[in-house]
Design a protein around this motif. Structure first.
Motif, mmCIF file in Angstrom:
data_model
loop_
_atom_site.group_PDB
_atom_site.id
_atom_site.type_symbol
_atom_site.label_atom_id
_atom_site.label_comp_id
_atom_site.label_asym_id
_atom_site.label_seq_id
_atom_site.Cartn_x
_atom_site.Cartn_y
_atom_site.Cartn_z
ATOM 1 N N GLU A 28 0.836 -1.205 0.000
ATOM 2 C CA GLU A 28 0.000 0.000 0.000
ATOM 3 C C GLU A 28 0.865 1.247 0.000
ATOM 4 O O GLU A 28 0.521 2.244 -0.624
ATOM 5 C CB GLU A 28 -0.929 -0.026 1.225
ATOM 6 N N ASN A 29 1.994 1.192 0.676
ATOM 7 C CA ASN A 29 2.907 2.337 0.698
ATOM 8 C C ASN A 29 3.592 2.528 -0.654
ATOM 9 O O ASN A 29 3.813 3.653 -1.079
ATOM 10 C CB ASN A 29 3.976 2.143 1.778
ATOM 11 N N ILE A 30 3.909 1.448 -1.314
ATOM 12 C CA ILE A 30 4.616 1.506 -2.588
ATOM 13 C C ILE A 30 3.654 1.817 -3.738
ATOM 14 O O ILE A 30 3.994 2.526 -4.674
ATOM 15 C CB ILE A 30 5.349 0.174 -2.851
ATOM 16 N N PRO A 35 -5.692 0.771 -0.980
ATOM 17 C CA PRO A 35 -6.059 1.697 0.103
ATOM 18 C C PRO A 35 -5.812 1.152 1.515
ATOM 19 O O PRO A 35 -6.279 0.075 1.862
ATOM 20 C CB PRO A 35 -7.556 1.932 -0.124
ATOM 21 N N SER A 36 -5.096 1.941 2.308
ATOM 22 C CA SER A 36 -4.944 1.584 3.719
ATOM 23 C C SER A 36 -6.297 1.639 4.411
ATOM 24 O O SER A 36 -6.521 0.969 5.412
ATOM 25 C CB SER A 36 -3.949 2.520 4.420
ATOM 26 N N SER A 65 4.643 -0.408 6.959
ATOM 27 C CA SER A 65 4.807 1.009 6.592
ATOM 28 C C SER A 65 6.281 1.368 6.472
ATOM 29 O O SER A 65 6.694 2.055 5.532
ATOM 30 C CB SER A 65 4.153 1.910 7.645
ATOM 31 N N LEU A 66 7.076 0.910 7.418
ATOM 32 C CA LEU A 66 8.513 1.205 7.406
ATOM 33 C C LEU A 66 9.206 0.566 6.200
ATOM 34 O O LEU A 66 10.034 1.203 5.543
ATOM 35 C CB LEU A 66 9.170 0.743 8.702
ATOM 36 N N LEU A 67 8.860 -0.673 5.906
ATOM 37 C CA LEU A 67 9.485 -1.361 4.768
ATOM 38 C C LEU A 67 9.144 -0.680 3.451
ATOM 39 O O LEU A 67 10.024 -0.443 2.616
ATOM 40 C CB LEU A 67 9.068 -2.833 4.737
ATOM 41 N N VAL A 125 -1.727 9.110 -0.047
ATOM 42 C CA VAL A 125 -0.878 9.373 -1.202
ATOM 43 C C VAL A 125 0.396 10.111 -0.777
ATOM 44 O O VAL A 125 1.489 9.669 -1.104
ATOM 45 C CB VAL A 125 -1.605 10.121 -2.351
ATOM 46 N N VAL A 126 0.269 11.195 -0.009
ATOM 47 C CA VAL A 126 1.456 11.915 0.471
ATOM 48 C C VAL A 126 2.319 10.971 1.288
ATOM 49 O O VAL A 126 3.544 11.019 1.216
ATOM 50 C CB VAL A 126 1.063 13.159 1.308
ATOM 51 N N ARG A 127 1.669 10.068 2.034
ATOM 52 C CA ARG A 127 2.406 9.142 2.894
ATOM 53 C C ARG A 127 3.422 8.340 2.094
ATOM 54 O O ARG A 127 4.489 8.027 2.577
ATOM 55 C CB ARG A 127 1.435 8.277 3.695
#
Length: 190
Positions: A28-30, A35-36, A65-67, A125-127
């Motif tokens: 989700e981060n990549i 959507p989270s 999230s960190l990865l 998205v900004v995340r």
């Protein structure tokens, strides 16, 4: 498409448990179109059914999230500003992102620096995007991980908690996410 994604996310979580949550949140981060607001509330619902432990869900999702953020940071660092811009111009559309999205993230990072990394974790998205200029602007990796981790714990914890509270109506979290973002922006302005 939402139903298909929801079924896939549910299947991954039920099959892989905590490692599945970690992988989904990293993805989700990549890839922001995942959507989270779907993954985390579902984890909260399952926690409310005693199928998961809240602390372990928070650890698994924050690790994800960190990865994901660290991978994007690394891409930013390795490719540099021009290389990342070329990637966005060629392939950004695959993640529903434009070079303008990258420009906004860059301006946000340049204006607020470390605060952008922390606050950025609380804004969809900004995340994801804020990690990239943090990489090519060479923000110290320890500081980046600390701010990313703290912001991620807050965001993940809020959405997991909302999913837990809403129970079988966990999918309605999306209705509340807008308000949550307004609270974050109001706190930032304050």
């Amino acid at each position: 498409m939402f139903n298909w994604v929801a079924e896939w996310v549910t299947s991954v979580i039920e099959t892989l448990g905590y490692p599945g949550l970690t992988v989904l949140v990293a993805l989700e981060n990549i890839f922001p179109p995942i959507p989270s607001e779907l993954i985390l509330p579902l984890a909260g619902f399952l926690t409310g059914q005693n199928r998961f432990s809240f602390p372990l869900v928070l650890v698994a999702t924050t690790l994800g999230s960190l990865l994901g953020a660290l991978l994007l940071y690394g891409i930013g660092m390795a490719a540099g500003q021009r290389g990342v811009r070329r990637l966005f111009e060629r392939y950004g559309h695959l993640a529903l992102l434009t070079p303008d999205d990258l420009s906004r993230a860059e301006r946000w990072f340049d204006r607020y620096g470390p605060v952008a990394v922390f606050i950025g974790r609380l804004i969809p998205v900004v995340r994801s995007l804020v990690s990239i200029p943090a990489g090519y602007r060479r923000m110290p990796v320890g500081q980046f991980l600390l701010l990313t981790g703290f912001g991620s714990v807050l965001w993940n914890g809020a959405l997991v908690t909302l999913g837990w509270i809403l129970g079988e109506n966990w999918h309605q979290v999306e209705d509340y996410v807008g308000w949550l973002q307004y609270l974050v922006i109001a706190a930032l302005v304050f």
